[in-house]
Each structure stands twice: as structure tokens, then as C-alpha cells.
Scaffold this motif. Structure first.
Motif, PDB file in Angstrom:
ATOM      1  N   LEU A  18       0.808  -1.205   0.000  1.00 49.41           N
ATOM      2  CA  LEU A  18       0.000   0.000   0.000  1.00 49.41           C
ATOM      3  C   LEU A  18       0.852   1.270   0.000  1.00 49.41           C
ATOM      4  N   ALA A  19       2.167   1.112   0.229  1.00 49.10           N
ATOM      5  CA  ALA A  19       3.047   2.278   0.283  1.00 49.10           C
ATOM      6  C   ALA A  19       3.130   2.932  -1.090  1.00 49.10           C
ATOM      7  N   SER A  20       3.375   4.225  -1.107  1.00 49.90           N
ATOM      8  CA  SER A  20       3.455   4.944  -2.374  1.00 49.90           C
ATOM      9  C   SER A  20       4.734   4.565  -3.114  1.00 49.90           C
ATOM     10  N   GLU A  21       4.579   4.220  -4.372  1.00 51.16           N
ATOM     11  CA  GLU A  21       5.714   3.838  -5.197  1.00 51.16           C
ATOM     12  C   GLU A  21       6.623   5.038  -5.438  1.00 51.16           C
ATOM     13  N   TRP A  22       7.928   4.794  -5.483  1.00 52.80           N
ATOM     14  CA  TRP A  22       8.901   5.867  -5.717  1.00 52.80           C
ATOM     15  C   TRP A  22       9.586   5.616  -7.054  1.00 52.80           C
ATOM     16  N   ARG A  23       9.530   6.615  -7.930  1.00 54.37           N
ATOM     17  CA  ARG A  23      10.167   6.526  -9.236  1.00 54.37           C
ATOM     18  C   ARG A  23      11.130   7.686  -9.431  1.00 54.37           C
ATOM     19  N   GLU A  36       8.785   1.967  -2.170  1.00 57.36           N
ATOM     20  CA  GLU A  36       8.599   3.145  -1.327  1.00 57.36           C
ATOM     21  C   GLU A  36       9.854   4.002  -1.399  1.00 57.36           C
ATOM     22  N   SER A 156      10.874  14.362  -2.559  1.00 57.75           N
ATOM     23  CA  SER A 156      10.394  13.072  -3.062  1.00 57.75           C
ATOM     24  C   SER A 156      10.776  11.933  -2.119  1.00 57.75           C
ATOM     25  N   ASP A 159       8.605  13.616   3.687  1.00 57.81           N
ATOM     26  CA  ASP A 159       7.731  14.763   3.941  1.00 57.81           C
ATOM     27  C   ASP A 159       8.173  15.495   5.204  1.00 57.81           C
TER      28      ASP A 159
END
Length: 311
Positions: A18-23, A36, A156, A159
Motif C-alpha cells: 500500500l506504500a506509495s511507489e517511488w520513481r 517506497e 520526493s 515529507d
């Protein structure tokens, strides 16, 4: 009913899914995708100098050379961070592996198709990529734009950027920049020559090839226009240096006071008008990575312009 089943399915997924993907696509066009944002970072000197003031601390550092020559890290406390490279290509892969990094971050120079620290060279590149993804942050041809790019990159990753320090550092930079612009407007007749002296010849900085020189010119500093003869420099001999008229010399300071001594100890260098008039200052060639440090270097240049006269 369908919505309830979807919700149950999502709740059944592990938290990592569920973690936000990091690109991120780096300067060489390589895209890295992680589940993440990376937390455990091994960083090149310049990357560490940019990220630490923003509140992001690497678990290891890749140096370009001896710590005493790493100008980018001046004023940055890295005494508690392991050093896993002591110079170009001198990379301790086992030490990096022991740090269990999520990612290895360096910088990428598009004009040379190379990553800082020699990390693009084999066998080092393969060894590093077997440990963690390797990326090189492309730095714009402006020191200010580079710092802004790092700020965006830091956001990115987390936070929790150190907003209070960032705001104070930005304010210091803006005050210094505005003072330089005002002073440069009153001293526009003074010519400024960036210089990096060697024992056999002198390399003169080409303003369009160095981020800080690009910024200085944009802010009104009258830097001598030169055509590159080798890479980012215009090479000349000691015998011909007086053909390049300038009222102020900005001397490459990556090696401390050694560069100034190289000039003054040479009989031909000692005859340069700006040397005689002591109208010299530091050229922070390529190593600034934070608003606060940039403000300090800009203040030095402003003071130099203020005390200098047409020769």
C-alpha cells in the motif's frame, strides 16, 4: 457489495504493497522504481552536502578524494557517517554492502557521460548495482538551479524536510544575491577572470560551463568571455596570461590557498595587475550545494567587487 469486497482485499494486502511507489529517472536516463521512497542512502560527497542541510542523512559517503580536499562538505558534520570511498574509483563494495543501502546516489555529468566518483566505471558499477540501485542526479548548468533541484529531490524522499532551516537558508541566500546584484550594477566596468593555475600552464574558467559563473553573470558580474580549448577551460601559458586583461581574479579554491601560492610564487604570475593590486578572491568551482553556503560565497564576491577598482 463490490466496494466492500475491494476494501477487504486492500486491507488484506501487506503494508508495503500500500506504500506509495517511488520513481526516479536519473541524468543518464536510467529509471529506478522502488516500492517506497529509499531511506538508507549511500551518497556521493555533493549529494550528502545537499541533502544533510535538508534533514536527510546518508548512512555512508563516497568521497572524491581525501576528506581535507572535499570542499562541498565544509561546515557539514559527517564525522559519524562511514566513508566507503576515499577517491575516484576507490570504492569499498564490502563496506557498502554492510550498510544495507536502499539506493546509492551520486551525480551525473551529461557532457562527460559520467557519474561522479567513478561509479560508472567497471568493475565498480556492476559491484554497486549488485548491492542497490545506482542513480546519478543531473545537475543543471546553474548552481542555484542545482540547489533547487536537490530541494525537489529531497521532498520526493521525505515529507519531513527541515523547513525552518530551509526557510532561513533561503532568506540568507536571497539577501546575499540581491546585494551582489546591486553592487555589480555599480561595478559593471570591472572585468572578472576565473583562473585555475597549474605548474606548466593556466586553465581559465569558461563562464558558460560552470554553474556558479553562469549565475554570477546573470546577476550582473562582468566575467571575461572565453572559448573553451579543453573541456570546461581555456588553456594558456604563463607567458601569455597578461594578454587576458582583468581587474579581478577569481582563483579556483578547491585546493585551499595552494592556487594563490602557485600564482604568486611564479615570477610571471606575480606581475599580473590584479595580483599586484590584491584584487583577488575565491572561485568556488563546482562544489556549492546549499543555500547557506552559496550565500556565504556570494557575500565574499560582493565585498571583493566593492573594494576593487579599474586597473
Amino acid at each position: 457489495m463490490i466496494r466492500a469486497l475491494v476494501l477487504l482485499a486492500l486491507l488484506a494486502l501487506p503494508a508495503s504493497a500500500l506504500a506509495s511507489e517511488w520513481r526516479y529517472t536519473d541524468g543518464a536516463g536510467t529509471e529506478v522504481v522502488l516500492a517506497e521512497p529509499p531511506q538508507r542512502i549511500v551518497a556521493h560527497t555533493s549529494v550528502a552536502a545537499a541533502l544533510i542541510p535538508l534533514g536527510i542523512e546518508p548512512v555512508g559517503i563516497l568521497l572524491n578524494g581525501q576528506p581535507s580536499l572535499e570542499r562541498a562538505l565544509e561546515g557539514v558534520d559527517v564525522s559519524h557517517i562511514p566513508v566507503v570511498s576515499q577517491g575516484w574509483g576507490e570504492i569499498d563494495a564490502e563496506a557498502i554492502l554492510a550498510l544495507v543501502p536502499d539506493i546509492i546516489i551520486t551525480e551525473y555529468a551529461p557532457e562527460y557521460y559520467s557519474y561522479a566518483g567513478g561509479t560508472h566505471e567497471e568493475p565498480f558499477k556492476s559491484r554497486l548495482e549488485a548491492i542497490a540501485p545506482l542513480i546519478g542526479i543531473a545537475t543543471p548548468n546553474s548552481t542555484l538551479a542545482t540547489i533547487v533541484e536537490y530541494e525537489s529531490f529531497a521532498r520526493s524522499l521525505t515529507d519531513s524536510v527541515n523547513e525552518e532551516r530551509l526557510a532561513a537558508d533561503k532568506a540568507a541566500f536571497e539577501k546575499a544575491r540581491d546585494a551582489l546584484i546591486a553592487t555589480a550594477a555599480t561595478k559593471s566596468d570591472l572585468t572578472v577572470l576565473p583562473i585555475s593555475p597549474g605548474r606548466s600552464e593556466i586553465a581559465l574558467g569558461v563562464a558558460s560551463r560552470f554553474g556558479e559563473l553562469v549565475d554570477f553573470r546573470n546577476w550582473g558580474v562582468n566575467i571575461v568571455e572565453l572559448v573553451p580549448t579543453s573541456g570546461d577551460y581555456h588553456a594558456t601559458s604563463w607567458e601569455n596570461i597578461r594578454n587576458y586583461d582583468s581587474d579581478i581574479l577569481l582563483i579556483d579554491d578547491r585546493w585551499g590557498i595552494a592556487s594563490l601560492a602557485t600564482i604568486t610564487e611564479n615570477p610571471l604570475g606575480a606581475r599580473i595587475p590584479a595580483i599586484i593590486a590584491q584584487q583577488t578572491g575565491n572561485w568556488p568551482a563546482g562544489w556549492i550545494r546549499s543555500y547557506r553556503v552559496y550565500a556565504q560565497e556570494i557575500d565574499k564576491l560582493t565585498s571583493l567587487l566593492e573594494r576593487s577598482e579599474k586597473l
